[in-house]
Design a protein around this motif. Structure first.
Motif, PDB file in Angstrom:
ATOM      1  N   ARG A  45       0.820  -1.204   0.000  1.00 36.67           N
ATOM      2  CA  ARG A  45       0.000   0.000   0.000  1.00 36.67           C
ATOM      3  C   ARG A  45       0.863   1.267   0.000  1.00 36.67           C
ATOM      4  O   ARG A  45       1.858   1.359   0.715  1.00 36.67           O
ATOM      5  CB  ARG A  45      -0.917   0.005   1.230  1.00 36.67           C
ATOM      6  N   GLY A  46       0.478   2.221  -0.825  1.00 40.07           N
ATOM      7  CA  GLY A  46       1.137   3.523  -0.847  1.00 40.07           C
ATOM      8  C   GLY A  46       2.405   3.585  -1.672  1.00 40.07           C
ATOM      9  O   GLY A  46       3.050   4.639  -1.741  1.00 40.07           O
ATOM     10  N   MET A  91     -10.957  -4.295  -3.115  1.00 41.93           N
ATOM     11  CA  MET A  91     -10.172  -3.096  -2.796  1.00 41.93           C
ATOM     12  C   MET A  91      -8.678  -3.409  -2.778  1.00 41.93           C
ATOM     13  O   MET A  91      -7.852  -2.602  -3.205  1.00 41.93           O
ATOM     14  CB  MET A  91     -10.608  -2.519  -1.446  1.00 41.93           C
ATOM     15  N   GLN A  92      -8.314  -4.578  -2.275  1.00 42.62           N
ATOM     16  CA  GLN A  92      -6.900  -4.978  -2.297  1.00 42.62           C
ATOM     17  C   GLN A  92      -6.387  -5.100  -3.729  1.00 42.62           C
ATOM     18  O   GLN A  92      -5.271  -4.678  -4.036  1.00 42.62           O
ATOM     19  CB  GLN A  92      -6.714  -6.300  -1.560  1.00 42.62           C
ATOM     20  N   MET A  93      -7.190  -5.690  -4.609  1.00 46.16           N
ATOM     21  CA  MET A  93      -6.767  -5.840  -5.999  1.00 46.16           C
ATOM     22  C   MET A  93      -6.614  -4.477  -6.666  1.00 46.16           C
ATOM     23  O   MET A  93      -5.631  -4.228  -7.384  1.00 46.16           O
ATOM     24  CB  MET A  93      -7.769  -6.698  -6.767  1.00 46.16           C
ATOM     25  N   LYS A  94      -7.539  -3.594  -6.426  1.00 45.26           N
ATOM     26  CA  LYS A  94      -7.430  -2.245  -6.996  1.00 45.26           C
ATOM     27  C   LYS A  94      -6.167  -1.562  -6.484  1.00 45.26           C
ATOM     28  O   LYS A  94      -5.433  -0.933  -7.249  1.00 45.26           O
ATOM     29  CB  LYS A  94      -8.664  -1.411  -6.621  1.00 45.26           C
ATOM     30  N   MET A  95      -5.914  -1.682  -5.181  1.00 42.10           N
ATOM     31  CA  MET A  95      -4.701  -1.098  -4.604  1.00 42.10           C
ATOM     32  C   MET A  95      -3.458  -1.659  -5.278  1.00 42.10           C
ATOM     33  O   MET A  95      -2.551  -0.932  -5.670  1.00 42.10           O
ATOM     34  CB  MET A  95      -4.668  -1.378  -3.097  1.00 42.10           C
ATOM     35  N   PHE A  96      -3.412  -2.978  -5.450  1.00 42.31           N
ATOM     36  CA  PHE A  96      -2.226  -3.599  -6.033  1.00 42.31           C
ATOM     37  C   PHE A  96      -2.027  -3.162  -7.480  1.00 42.31           C
ATOM     38  O   PHE A  96      -0.920  -2.760  -7.863  1.00 42.31           O
ATOM     39  CB  PHE A  96      -2.356  -5.123  -5.970  1.00 42.31           C
ATOM     40  N   LEU A  97      -3.045  -3.233  -8.284  1.00 42.05           N
ATOM     41  CA  LEU A  97      -2.909  -2.923  -9.710  1.00 42.05           C
ATOM     42  C   LEU A  97      -2.465  -1.482  -9.940  1.00 42.05           C
ATOM     43  O   LEU A  97      -1.751  -1.193 -10.912  1.00 42.05           O
ATOM     44  CB  LEU A  97      -4.227  -3.192 -10.445  1.00 42.05           C
ATOM     45  N   THR A  98      -2.856  -0.599  -9.057  1.00 43.42           N
ATOM     46  CA  THR A  98      -2.483   0.813  -9.225  1.00 43.42           C
ATOM     47  C   THR A  98      -1.102   1.127  -8.653  1.00 43.42           C
ATOM     48  O   THR A  98      -0.681   2.285  -8.650  1.00 43.42           O
ATOM     49  CB  THR A  98      -3.544   1.725  -8.577  1.00 43.42           C
ATOM     50  N   ARG A  99      -0.373   0.100  -8.190  1.00 41.33           N
ATOM     51  CA  ARG A  99       1.021   0.303  -7.769  1.00 41.33           C
ATOM     52  C   ARG A  99       1.966   0.271  -8.966  1.00 41.33           C
ATOM     53  O   ARG A  99       3.152   0.578  -8.836  1.00 41.33           O
ATOM     54  CB  ARG A  99       1.485  -0.797  -6.799  1.00 41.33           C
ATOM     55  N   MET A 100       1.492  -0.098 -10.121  1.00 38.37           N
ATOM     56  CA  MET A 100       2.348  -0.313 -11.283  1.00 38.37           C
ATOM     57  C   MET A 100       3.010   0.984 -11.723  1.00 38.37           C
ATOM     58  O   MET A 100       2.354   1.994 -11.953  1.00 38.37           O
ATOM     59  CB  MET A 100       1.524  -0.897 -12.439  1.00 38.37           C
ATOM     60  N   GLY A 101       4.345   0.942 -11.842  1.00 44.57           N
ATOM     61  CA  GLY A 101       5.095   2.117 -12.256  1.00 44.57           C
ATOM     62  C   GLY A 101       5.647   1.966 -13.661  1.00 44.57           C
ATOM     63  O   GLY A 101       5.311   1.027 -14.395  1.00 44.57           O
ATOM     64  N   SER A 141     -14.077 -12.043  -4.276  1.00 44.89           N
ATOM     65  CA  SER A 141     -12.707 -12.188  -4.761  1.00 44.89           C
ATOM     66  C   SER A 141     -12.334 -11.084  -5.738  1.00 44.89           C
ATOM     67  O   SER A 141     -12.977 -10.902  -6.778  1.00 44.89           O
ATOM     68  CB  SER A 141     -12.526 -13.548  -5.440  1.00 44.89           C
ATOM     69  N   GLY A 142     -11.285 -10.357  -5.411  1.00 46.05           N
ATOM     70  CA  GLY A 142     -10.813  -9.304  -6.297  1.00 46.05           C
ATOM     71  C   GLY A 142     -10.212  -9.837  -7.587  1.00 46.05           C
ATOM     72  O   GLY A 142     -10.182  -9.142  -8.612  1.00 46.05           O
ATOM     73  N   PHE A 143      -9.743 -11.078  -7.552  1.00 43.91           N
ATOM     74  CA  PHE A 143      -9.166 -11.703  -8.743  1.00 43.91           C
ATOM     75  C   PHE A 143     -10.230 -11.887  -9.816  1.00 43.91           C
ATOM     76  O   PHE A 143     -10.064 -11.462 -10.972  1.00 43.91           O
ATOM     77  CB  PHE A 143      -8.560 -13.051  -8.348  1.00 43.91           C
ATOM     78  N   MET A 144     -11.334 -12.507  -9.452  1.00 39.66           N
ATOM     79  CA  MET A 144     -12.402 -12.743 -10.412  1.00 39.66           C
ATOM     80  C   MET A 144     -13.029 -11.428 -10.865  1.00 39.66           C
ATOM     81  O   MET A 144     -13.356 -11.247 -12.042  1.00 39.66           O
ATOM     82  CB  MET A 144     -13.476 -13.653  -9.799  1.00 39.66           C
ATOM     83  N   ASP A 145     -13.178 -10.489  -9.941  1.00 34.25           N
ATOM     84  CA  ASP A 145     -13.741  -9.186 -10.273  1.00 34.25           C
ATOM     85  C   ASP A 145     -12.854  -8.451 -11.280  1.00 34.25           C
ATOM     86  O   ASP A 145     -13.347  -7.866 -12.253  1.00 34.25           O
ATOM     87  CB  ASP A 145     -13.890  -8.350  -8.996  1.00 34.25           C
ATOM     88  N   ALA A 146     -11.540  -8.493 -11.064  1.00 33.05           N
ATOM     89  CA  ALA A 146     -10.614  -7.802 -11.965  1.00 33.05           C
ATOM     90  C   ALA A 146     -10.639  -8.408 -13.360  1.00 33.05           C
ATOM     91  O   ALA A 146     -10.612  -7.678 -14.371  1.00 33.05           O
ATOM     92  CB  ALA A 146      -9.199  -7.842 -11.389  1.00 33.05           C
ATOM     93  N   ILE A 147     -10.687  -9.734 -13.444  1.00 31.76           N
ATOM     94  CA  ILE A 147     -10.748 -10.383 -14.757  1.00 31.76           C
ATOM     95  C   ILE A 147     -11.992  -9.929 -15.514  1.00 31.76           C
ATOM     96  O   ILE A 147     -11.934  -9.602 -16.708  1.00 31.76           O
ATOM     97  CB  ILE A 147     -10.723 -11.916 -14.599  1.00 31.76           C
ATOM     98  N   ASN A 148     -13.117  -9.871 -14.822  1.00 32.75           N
ATOM     99  CA  ASN A 148     -14.353  -9.429 -15.470  1.00 32.75           C
ATOM    100  C   ASN A 148     -14.294  -7.967 -15.901  1.00 32.75           C
ATOM    101  O   ASN A 148     -14.783  -7.596 -16.969  1.00 32.75           O
ATOM    102  CB  ASN A 148     -15.543  -9.638 -14.523  1.00 32.75           C
ATOM    103  N   ARG A 149     -13.674  -7.123 -15.070  1.00 37.57           N
ATOM    104  CA  ARG A 149     -13.612  -5.694 -15.371  1.00 37.57           C
ATOM    105  C   ARG A 149     -12.625  -5.365 -16.499  1.00 37.57           C
ATOM    106  O   ARG A 149     -12.849  -4.435 -17.283  1.00 37.57           O
ATOM    107  CB  ARG A 149     -13.180  -4.908 -14.127  1.00 37.57           C
ATOM    108  N   LEU A 150     -11.515  -6.098 -16.550  1.00 34.90           N
ATOM    109  CA  LEU A 150     -10.389  -5.692 -17.396  1.00 34.90           C
ATOM    110  C   LEU A 150     -10.234  -6.510 -18.667  1.00 34.90           C
ATOM    111  O   LEU A 150      -9.321  -6.252 -19.456  1.00 34.90           O
ATOM    112  CB  LEU A 150      -9.092  -5.793 -16.584  1.00 34.90           C
TER     113      LEU A 150
END
Length: 317
Positions: free
Chosen positions: A221-222, A241-251, A273-282
């Motif tokens: 985080r951060g 929320m954890q998945m969103k946090m992780f994916l937005t760490r990408m530099g 599950s953020g994993f399944m949610d992210a696959i569906n969203r992205l």
């Protein structure tokens, strides 16, 4: 009925040993799969049994011998998988997969299934890859092999590996010891893969220097992660929320690999599950790759594939 299925005339003794396996172990595997009896006679490998098995076992032996000629190693699990393929499929297997990397003791690592080959191709072309698959499909191991190879080639400066420590609720304070002692039990598969690629001493040295970082997801985080390959393992146990946090760490100049097993969700509510949610969203973002491994990609003991098939229609909750 018997038939000569493979010529041994030009095969030296050391290559026959590789082809048949220790104490003819691979011969016995072919006999089990194809229901034939195999034996050598007059510089030929003969099969005795039903005639429709002759061509299948011949193709299996020819394929494995081509691997020997190309200096591609294989073991009992590979031999069983290849035999199973030729028992049920008419199409040939690809013998020309490129090595993903080389272990510390100089063993080349190749993708062993079509799904694994697709995974490697995706890793080589996408900045972010989601890998979904059950236990034993090599999703974490191949991701680590790929990442260590990139680090060794100085294509990235750091390797960061993280996973949600759901089993401890990510509330690690009540566990004894320092941070490393608290999280190590949950990260053991990662350490095993790194040790295979680097050897124990080099792995520990790179971790000590900070070139390789292994930490629970909460510690991401951060941060902004530049010039790195970042692997999120066991991603099925992230919340949205954890998945969103992780994916937005990408530099900049970074690559992310997200691996997960949808059948092993340990969250109180699996639908979160953020994993399944992210696959569906992205899934419609072209720059992101998605690889779906299944039971045909299992490279553990043959029983693992059968066990997975038995649990196919059930979650492990």
């Amino acid at each position: 009925m018997k038939q000569a299925i493979f010529s041994l005339v030009d095969i030296p003794c050391e290559e026959r040993v590789l082809l048949y396996g220790p104490q003819d172990q691979y011969l016995h595997t072919w006999e089990q799969v194809f229901h034939v009896f195999l034996f050598e006679e007059e510089e030929q490998l003969w099969a005795e049994g039903e005639s429709d098995s002759f061509r299948k076992v011949s193709r299996t032996v020819s394929y494995l011998y081509s691997l020997i000629q190309e200096k591609k190693p294989f073991d009992e699990v590979d031999v069983r998988k290849i035999a199973d393929h030729f028992f049920t499929e008419e199409e040939d297997m690809d013998t020309h997969s490129k090595a993903v990397g080389r272990s510390y003791d100089h063993r080349l690592v190749y993708p062993k299934t079509k799904g694994q080959k697709q995974l490697v191709e995706c890793l080589e072309t996408k900045d972010m890859t989601f890998v979904s698959g059950p236990a034993g499909t090599g999703k974490t191991f191949l991701s680590v092999v790929y990442a260590v190879t990139k680090l060794h080639n100085e294509e990235v400066n750091r390797l960061i590996i993280t996973r949600p420590v759901v089993e401890a609720g990510e509330n690690l304070g009540f566990l004894p010891g320092d941070l490393k002692e608290k999280v190590d039990p949950y990260l053991r598969p990662i350490y095993d893969a790194l040790s295979y690629m680097l050897g124990q001493q080099k792995m520990e040295k790179l971790i000590e220097k900070g070139t390789i970082e292994i930490a629970p997801l909460a510690y991401m985080r951060g941060r902004t992660l530049d010039d790195a390959i970042i692997i999120l393992d066991e991603a099925q146990n992230t919340t949205r929320m954890q998945m969103k946090m992780f994916l937005t760490r990408m530099g900049f100049h970074s690559q992310m690999i997200i691996t997960g097993d949808p059948t092993q969700i340990d969250l109180p509510k699996p639908k979160d599950s953020g994993f399944m949610d992210a696959i569906n969203r992205l899934e419609n973002i072209e720059e992101i790759g998605f690889v779906y491994l299944d039971g045909t990609d299992v490279v553990r003991h043959p029983l693992v594939k059968k066990i997975l098939e038995s649990y196919r229609d059930e979650s492990c909750k």
